[in-house]
Design an enzyme around this catalytic site. Structure first.
Site, PDB file in Angstrom:
ATOM      1  N   VAL B 100       0.876  -0.579  -0.010  1.00  0.00           N
ATOM      2  CA  VAL B 100       0.020   0.350  -0.041  1.00  0.00           C
ATOM      3  C   VAL B 100       1.180   1.162   0.388  1.00  0.00           C
ATOM      4  CG1 VAL B 100      -1.510   1.038   1.307  1.00  0.00           C
ATOM      5  CG2 VAL B 100      -1.560  -1.043   0.745  1.00  0.00           C
ATOM      6  N   CYS B 101       0.415   2.445  -0.573  1.00  0.00           N
ATOM      7  CA  CYS B 101       1.328   3.477  -1.259  1.00  0.00           C
ATOM      8  C   CYS B 101       3.132   3.448  -1.250  1.00  0.00           C
ATOM      9  CB  CYS B 101       0.953   3.874   0.334  1.00  0.00           C
ATOM     10  SG  CYS B 101       1.306   5.668   0.917  1.00  0.00           S
ATOM     11  N   THR B 102       3.816   3.679  -0.024  1.00  0.00           N
ATOM     12  CA  THR B 102       4.935   3.449  -0.309  1.00  0.00           C
ATOM     13  C   THR B 102       5.641   2.338   0.001  1.00  0.00           C
ATOM     14  OG1 THR B 102       5.146   4.638   1.049  1.00  0.00           O
ATOM     15  CG2 THR B 102       5.993   6.213  -1.027  1.00  0.00           C
ATOM     16  N   ALA B 152      -2.401   2.434  -4.521  1.00  0.00           N
ATOM     17  CA  ALA B 152      -1.830   3.289  -4.550  1.00  0.00           C
ATOM     18  C   ALA B 152      -2.017   4.258  -2.835  1.00  0.00           C
ATOM     19  CB  ALA B 152      -3.067   4.346  -5.001  1.00  0.00           C
TER      20      ALA B 152
END
Lengths: 213, 213
Positions: B100-102, B152
């Protein structure tokens, strides 16, 4: 500095607390503090997750904002006078007192929802009604004259918190928070409300809930 | 029993981890374990939140599923061979390795995204591209043949986790999870993606990000 108190307790539902936390924590000049009966870790509903309580209720008697999360553990708070007294007294001076999910049961038990309509998790509407509260099925219910906002189940706290940022700061701040958490929801299914699902889903919820409790 | 590992590290972003946790934790026969460098609490990006690490990386060398969250703290993991070795070796036997995310930066640094397209937080696309990954702007990117799913920014982990439940169990299970967390999103604004906001919102994001970092 605005201080936002998020109470935790054994068997809380994590996303109820962390959804609003994630929205609010990015605001400059706003501190978020997780509070509880005693400093140290408390465990979520199934015990898989431990979050640190950083201050006791008494150590944060006058927060500016309260976000009361829910979870099966709220049932033990409904006659916990230490918690109910805290929320009653803290509410006297808050800017906003809010709840997510079954957190509204605690506000109701403290008498804060007397004469109001309010929302909660769809599975707990009957309990909220027992407190004489008019149960709304809306996702977020505001009573700004009473400084009270309640949100429905679990994930609704994210929607509520964005509105709260608009109230605390302004709309641009709220939109900035929404962009920072990239909250552009694209759920792969459309099953987020009772009236949207078929019986097989309701049956599965019952099956899983009894397996976990 | 299916074991789901969620790595934590100093300066993680809480909702990246807790969104998927909340979806996955309600599945019977699925255990969620928060892992890290050492047992004990680690603090989120701004320090307001401490979550307990319950097992070290080495103590959970062979999870069935990995959900790697993001946060500014991922930058310190990109050359942390202990973490990169763990994710590489664990991935050899996972059913699904997700981020998730970075968190996708860590998968990229470990070489898991070589030759794939993947997604990340909109503010970190340039970093992901430096690893030779084809950066997608989609909310969830699946490569089921490689058992890899990337999501994202921040809140997208909820959408990803619902799809993951469909893959791990079935669609009815995923819809049951969506109903249990009442994920019927009604954001009060439409500002969840860069192409949806005006310059004032982008400016505010920059202002708040520098105030907090």
């Amino acid at each position: 500095m605005t201080t936002i108190a998020i109470p935790l307790f054994p068997r809380f539902t994590a996303l109820d607390a962390i959804g609003p936390y994630e929205v609010l924590q990015r605001l400059p000049d706003h501190d978020v503090v997780f509070i509880g009966h005693a400093r140290g870790p408390v465990r979520s509903d199934n015990g898989f997750l431990g979050i640190e309580v950083d201050a006791t209720f008494e150590e944060l008697a006058r927060p500016d904002v309260i976000v009361f999360p829910g979870g099966i553990g709220t049932r033990s708070l409904l006659d916990d006078e230490r918690v109910l007294d805290w929320v009653r007294q803290a509410h006297e001076t808050t800017t906003f007192t809010t709840s997510v999910c079954t957190g509204s049961l605690v506000l109701a038990a403290a008498g804060l929802l007397d004469g109001l309509d309010a929302t909660t998790h769809w599975g707990a509407r009957d309990i909220l009604a027992k407190y004489g509260v008019t149960v709304s099925e809306a996702r977020v219910v505001e009573h700004l004259d009473r400084r009270i906002i309640t949100a429905a189940g679990v994930s609704s706290g994210i929607d509520m918190a964005l509105r709260l940022v608009e109230l605390l700061v302004d709309r641009t701040a709220a939109e900035a928070m929404q962009l920072m958490i990239e909250y552009d929801p694209q759920p792969p299914f459309d099953a987020g409300a009772v009236d949207k699902v078929d019986d097989a889903v309701i049956e599965r919820v019952g099956e899983y809930a009894s397996a976990r409790n």
